[in-house]
Design a protein around this motif. Sequence first.
Motif, PDB file in Angstrom:
ATOM      1  N   VAL A   9       0.859  -1.190   0.000  1.00 32.61           N
ATOM      2  CA  VAL A   9       0.000   0.000   0.000  1.00 32.61           C
ATOM      3  C   VAL A   9       0.893   1.239   0.000  1.00 32.61           C
ATOM      4  O   VAL A   9       1.740   1.408   0.885  1.00 32.61           O
ATOM      5  CB  VAL A   9      -0.931   0.034   1.230  1.00 32.61           C
ATOM      6  N   ILE A  10       0.673   2.068  -1.017  1.00 31.74           N
ATOM      7  CA  ILE A  10       1.396   3.329  -1.137  1.00 31.74           C
ATOM      8  C   ILE A  10       0.437   4.468  -0.780  1.00 31.74           C
ATOM      9  O   ILE A  10      -0.606   4.622  -1.416  1.00 31.74           O
ATOM     10  CB  ILE A  10       1.892   3.542  -2.593  1.00 31.74           C
ATOM     11  N   GLY A  11       0.773   5.235   0.260  1.00 26.76           N
ATOM     12  CA  GLY A  11      -0.127   6.305   0.713  1.00 26.76           C
ATOM     13  C   GLY A  11      -0.883   5.856   1.946  1.00 26.76           C
ATOM     14  O   GLY A  11      -1.714   4.959   1.866  1.00 26.76           O
ATOM     15  N   LEU A  12      -0.546   6.489   3.061  1.00 26.08           N
ATOM     16  CA  LEU A  12      -1.174   6.072   4.346  1.00 26.08           C
ATOM     17  C   LEU A  12      -1.907   7.256   4.960  1.00 26.08           C
ATOM     18  O   LEU A  12      -1.787   7.538   6.159  1.00 26.08           O
ATOM     19  CB  LEU A  12      -0.098   5.531   5.291  1.00 26.08           C
ATOM     20  N   ALA A  20      -4.675  -0.442   4.249  1.00 28.14           N
ATOM     21  CA  ALA A  20      -3.585  -1.289   4.762  1.00 28.14           C
ATOM     22  C   ALA A  20      -4.052  -2.067   5.989  1.00 28.14           C
ATOM     23  O   ALA A  20      -3.786  -3.273   6.119  1.00 28.14           O
ATOM     24  CB  ALA A  20      -2.387  -0.411   5.107  1.00 28.14           C
ATOM     25  N   GLY A  21      -4.809  -1.407   6.845  1.00 25.49           N
ATOM     26  CA  GLY A  21      -5.325  -2.101   8.040  1.00 25.49           C
ATOM     27  C   GLY A  21      -6.231  -3.260   7.671  1.00 25.49           C
ATOM     28  O   GLY A  21      -6.205  -4.321   8.302  1.00 25.49           O
ATOM     29  N   VAL A  31       2.951  -4.610   3.006  1.00 29.42           N
ATOM     30  CA  VAL A  31       4.102  -3.705   2.995  1.00 29.42           C
ATOM     31  C   VAL A  31       3.569  -2.297   2.738  1.00 29.42           C
ATOM     32  O   VAL A  31       2.712  -2.115   1.871  1.00 29.42           O
ATOM     33  CB  VAL A  31       5.096  -4.102   1.881  1.00 29.42           C
ATOM     34  N   VAL A  32       4.020  -1.351   3.506  1.00 32.32           N
ATOM     35  CA  VAL A  32       3.462   0.011   3.397  1.00 32.32           C
ATOM     36  C   VAL A  32       4.583   1.024   3.184  1.00 32.32           C
ATOM     37  O   VAL A  32       5.730   0.812   3.580  1.00 32.32           O
ATOM     38  CB  VAL A  32       2.633   0.382   4.647  1.00 32.32           C
ATOM     39  N   TRP A  33       4.205   2.121   2.504  1.00 33.40           N
ATOM     40  CA  TRP A  33       5.112   3.250   2.344  1.00 33.40           C
ATOM     41  C   TRP A  33       4.272   4.509   2.332  1.00 33.40           C
ATOM     42  O   TRP A  33       3.185   4.563   1.739  1.00 33.40           O
ATOM     43  CB  TRP A  33       5.904   3.181   1.027  1.00 33.40           C
ATOM     44  N   ASN A  34       4.813   5.520   3.004  1.00 35.68           N
ATOM     45  CA  ASN A  34       4.166   6.828   3.029  1.00 35.68           C
ATOM     46  C   ASN A  34       5.237   7.907   3.010  1.00 35.68           C
ATOM     47  O   ASN A  34       6.328   7.716   3.594  1.00 35.68           O
ATOM     48  CB  ASN A  34       3.274   6.994   4.258  1.00 35.68           C
ATOM     49  N   CYS A  67      -2.985   4.943  -2.942  1.00 39.06           N
ATOM     50  CA  CYS A  67      -4.098   5.810  -2.534  1.00 39.06           C
ATOM     51  C   CYS A  67      -3.517   7.101  -1.968  1.00 39.06           C
ATOM     52  O   CYS A  67      -3.316   7.238  -0.760  1.00 39.06           O
ATOM     53  CB  CYS A  67      -4.973   5.113  -1.497  1.00 39.06           C
ATOM     54  N   VAL A  68      -3.200   8.035  -2.871  1.00 39.77           N
ATOM     55  CA  VAL A  68      -2.624   9.312  -2.461  1.00 39.77           C
ATOM     56  C   VAL A  68      -3.574  10.427  -2.899  1.00 39.77           C
ATOM     57  O   VAL A  68      -4.642  10.169  -3.464  1.00 39.77           O
ATOM     58  CB  VAL A  68      -1.209   9.500  -3.046  1.00 39.77           C
ATOM     59  N   SER A  69      -3.174  11.665  -2.659  1.00 36.78           N
ATOM     60  CA  SER A  69      -4.128  12.772  -2.879  1.00 36.78           C
ATOM     61  C   SER A  69      -4.537  12.935  -4.324  1.00 36.78           C
ATOM     62  O   SER A  69      -5.710  13.098  -4.630  1.00 36.78           O
ATOM     63  CB  SER A  69      -3.508  14.092  -2.392  1.00 36.78           C
ATOM     64  N   THR A  70      -3.546  12.921  -5.197  1.00 36.54           N
ATOM     65  CA  THR A  70      -3.847  13.230  -6.607  1.00 36.54           C
ATOM     66  C   THR A  70      -3.060  12.323  -7.558  1.00 36.54           C
ATOM     67  O   THR A  70      -2.055  11.718  -7.172  1.00 36.54           O
ATOM     68  CB  THR A  70      -3.439  14.685  -6.939  1.00 36.54           C
TER      69      THR A  70
END
Length: 293
Positions: A9-12, A20-21, A31-34, A67-70
């Motif tokens: 998941v990209i964007g937390l 992600a949860g 695996v997560v990244w923010n 899942c990011v802003s834009t």
Amino acid sequence: MTDRASVTVIGLGLMGSALAGAFLAAGHRTVVWNRTRRKADALAAQGAEVAATVEAALTAGPLVVACVSTYEALRELLAPEAASLRGRTLVNLTSGSPEQAREMAAWAEERGIGYLDGAIMATPQMVATPAAVLLYSGTSAGFHDHEAVLSGLGEGRYLGDDAGLAAVHDSALLGMMYAAQYGVVHAMALVSAAGVSATSFLSLAQSWYSATGGFMPDLAREVETANYTTDVATLEVDSAALGHIVHASHAAGLDARVFDAIQAVAGAAVRDGHGQGSFSAIVEVLRRHSAAA
Ligand code: FVH
């Protein structure tokens, strides 16, 4: 952690963290990244693996959910890492336009990346509950290969291989929501001006709201067939009723510009000869805008 398929998941933000949860709760290696690292701390405590770099996040497994802003933000993030995404599936749940989705799909296809565009018809709190519906469009293989993992987010509906379809449906459904909520707030302001509290008006509003939802099958048939024959209410009657709403709003000191606009569209349809037809005849006026544009 079970050996169930892994997901990145990209964007937390509010939504990305909920996504992600949900994957973690479903037992997936997540695996997560923010951009702002500290937003990953709570998920790390739940067992998420925090990638130190975007590349490490993208190469962790076959499925990447962003899942990011834009879209611009996502392109900034992914453009330098396109090689890391080759052969994987990118599911983009960022809100955007159909054109942005189609551009992103073309960008991905040119680089051998499976691309699914998506729209989350839910709040973060609704994710992974029966109330959550997620709309997907793009490579059908991408959807079917990962449908089981994505189902952990909520009911998934695949709309077709045109990557823009999810965004079209997102705008259509959100348009229904905002128009309905506008009407509810306006109605509550109108009765409040007459000394009736919004909460005492609520039960009537709720029963009326569900009753008027029953018109949708007729509206769908009429919009699809352009046959506006009705024995329910004519557009002339609707136009007069809209005039009453505008008058009552002004008398209550309320802004009536939205109902003025609806009455103007209905009036145009009446002038076009649809006065004895149903309210759905306004679609002829709405479509004329694109023709005129
Ligand atoms: N929240 C909701 O109910 C709606 C439901 C429907 C779908 N939307 C869309 O989901 C996208 C994200 O929305 P969000 O609510 O999670 O938004 P934020 O909490 O503001 O988080 C934004 C995340 O985006 C990251 N970000 C923004 N710009 C950049 C950038 N240039 N580079 C990298 N990441 C970026 C931000 O990172 P950070 O600020 O924490 O470092 C957040 O992770 C959105 O399209 C909604 O329309 C949500």
